[in-house]
Design an enzyme around this catalytic site. Sequence first.
Site, PDB file in Angstrom:
ATOM      1  N   ASP A 145       0.888  -1.169   0.000  1.00  0.00           N
ATOM      2  CA  ASP A 145       0.000   0.000   0.000  1.00  0.00           C
ATOM      3  C   ASP A 145       0.918   1.208   0.000  1.00  0.00           C
ATOM      4  OD1 ASP A 145      -1.600   2.139   0.649  1.00  0.00           O
ATOM      5  OD2 ASP A 145      -2.735   1.081   2.212  1.00  0.00           O
ATOM      6  N   HIS A 164      -8.391   5.106   2.389  1.00  0.00           N
ATOM      7  CA  HIS A 164      -7.816   3.766   2.146  1.00  0.00           C
ATOM      8  C   HIS A 164      -8.686   2.961   1.188  1.00  0.00           C
ATOM      9  CE1 HIS A 164      -4.754   4.115   5.337  1.00  0.00           C
ATOM     10  NE2 HIS A 164      -5.680   4.746   6.040  1.00  0.00           N
ATOM     11  N   GLN A 221       3.028   4.393   2.433  1.00  0.00           N
ATOM     12  CA  GLN A 221       2.742   3.813   3.760  1.00  0.00           C
ATOM     13  C   GLN A 221       3.531   2.536   4.124  1.00  0.00           C
ATOM     14  OE1 GLN A 221      -1.523   2.974   5.349  1.00  0.00           O
ATOM     15  NE2 GLN A 221      -0.726   0.978   4.785  1.00  0.00           N
ATOM     16  N   GLY A 241      18.512  -5.966   0.047  1.00  0.00           N
ATOM     17  CA  GLY A 241      18.776  -7.308  -0.496  1.00  0.00           C
ATOM     18  C   GLY A 241      17.595  -8.258  -0.504  1.00  0.00           C
ATOM     19  N   ASP A 267      -7.871  -7.461   0.753  1.00  0.00           N
ATOM     20  CA  ASP A 267      -7.663  -6.164   1.402  1.00  0.00           C
ATOM     21  C   ASP A 267      -8.444  -6.123   2.716  1.00  0.00           C
ATOM     22  OD1 ASP A 267      -6.624  -3.607   1.675  1.00  0.00           O
ATOM     23  OD2 ASP A 267      -8.303  -2.643   0.648  1.00  0.00           O
ATOM     24  N   TYR A 281       0.999  -0.111  14.937  1.00  0.00           N
ATOM     25  CA  TYR A 281       0.061  -0.289  13.827  1.00  0.00           C
ATOM     26  C   TYR A 281       0.442   0.622  12.660  1.00  0.00           C
ATOM     27  CZ  TYR A 281      -4.168  -0.597  11.093  1.00  0.00           C
ATOM     28  OH  TYR A 281      -5.050  -0.810  10.066  1.00  0.00           O
ATOM     29  N   LYS A 310      -2.773  -2.705   7.766  1.00  0.00           N
ATOM     30  CA  LYS A 310      -2.825  -4.167   7.835  1.00  0.00           C
ATOM     31  C   LYS A 310      -1.946  -4.791   6.760  1.00  0.00           C
ATOM     32  CE  LYS A 310      -4.807  -6.097  11.201  1.00  0.00           C
ATOM     33  NZ  LYS A 310      -4.144  -7.125  11.996  1.00  0.00           N
ATOM     34  N   TYR A 317      -1.404  -3.386  19.028  1.00  0.00           N
ATOM     35  CA  TYR A 317      -0.695  -2.725  17.927  1.00  0.00           C
ATOM     36  C   TYR A 317      -1.493  -1.577  17.325  1.00  0.00           C
ATOM     37  CZ  TYR A 317       2.078  -6.896  18.438  1.00  0.00           C
ATOM     38  OH  TYR A 317       2.850  -7.889  18.956  1.00  0.00           O
TER      39      TYR A 317
END
Length: 366
Positions: free
Chosen positions: A12, A19, A96, A105, A133, A229, A232, A348
């Site tokens: 995202d 969103h 984000q 790497g 999603d 957080y 997701k 979170y």
Amino acid sequence: MGRITVSIIKADVGSLAGHHVVHPKQIEVAKESLQLAVDSGIILDYYVFNCGDDLQLLMTHRRGENNPEVHKVAWNVFKEVTEKVSKPLKLYAAGQDLLVDAFSGNIRGMGPGVAELEFDERPSDPIIVFAADKTEPGAWNLPLFKIFADPFNTAGLVIDPRLHAGFKFQILDVMEGLSVELSCPEEMYDLLALIGTPSRYVISKIYRKDGLPAASASTSRLSLIAGRYVGKDDPVCIVRAQSGLPAVGEILEAFAFPHLVAGWMRGSHNGPLMPVSLDDAKCTRFDGPPRVVALGFQLRDGYLEGPADLFDDPAFEWSRRKAMEIVDYMRRHGPFMPARLGPEEMEYTTLPMVLEKLKSRFKRVS
Ligand code: F6R
Ligand code: MG
Ligand code: MG
């Protein structure tokens, strides 16, 4: 034909109207950038799409899994889309999921989600790529179990001698960074004992008993990387089909039941996973409900023929209606568990900040 690797890498990097959905210009820039990677011989083929606010880069190549050059291509695409489109257009949450400044790497652990599968291309090799999603990698646990271990879902486990011996599941403990392999049907109850906790135990790979690679899923948890957080970890998954593997219809069957998954609204709610077409892969109601798309491809000497938009079908209309019934039921719980996630998962989110403020007001009860 020979060995081929299918890699899907997603992030995202900003979206249109909160969103909600990836901007068409982000897709355009990603395509241009991946075409350069084809021209320079790093990858063979690609397909760019989105599920909600996640930009999905599907690539084929002959460099194997975890290849630094392929991962770098994806990282650079996300960077370029962020700089050329997300930031200038002031899209929401630009960049984000790019949690670090410089590529080091391997894109795993840097924010984007990755699922990769290396195998010998069969004379005709159908694959299905899933992307969801407003949910998390553990969301695949239930459907992957049904596809590869449940004879009530997959008739081939009973009928086809090539599937009859069963499958091996690689499970990742995302909290401890440990992995374990369990074999089905013999260890089915042990497998379920783990994957029934999808926030912690996540199916990462599935092999047929003879070692044939059958499925691969993304396992990253952004909150565990960043310690807070940051959106997701909307997951992706690659499943191979037919000729001694579950049929396309057996694979899709597992999604006819819109099971409850975590990750809806603020990454803090449970909701039904609704199977939708690419056109409907954009989240609206209560930032959802969580959605999944299924894209079918045929491999052609490493090239991608397709996609077939597999949930774009009235046969899944019932599942969508059922999902919306569940949405109404879950929403009526408002901020109460189990519609809202439990305290471990909420750690979170921003809820602990609210709870912290109340701490000093608690008085000991004598
Ligand atoms: C993002 C998501 C959304 C956001 C919500 C609040 O993937 O699931 O539900 O968490 O829209 O977003 P902010 O805090 O950015 O206003
Ligand atoms: Mg987002
Ligand atoms: Mg998303």
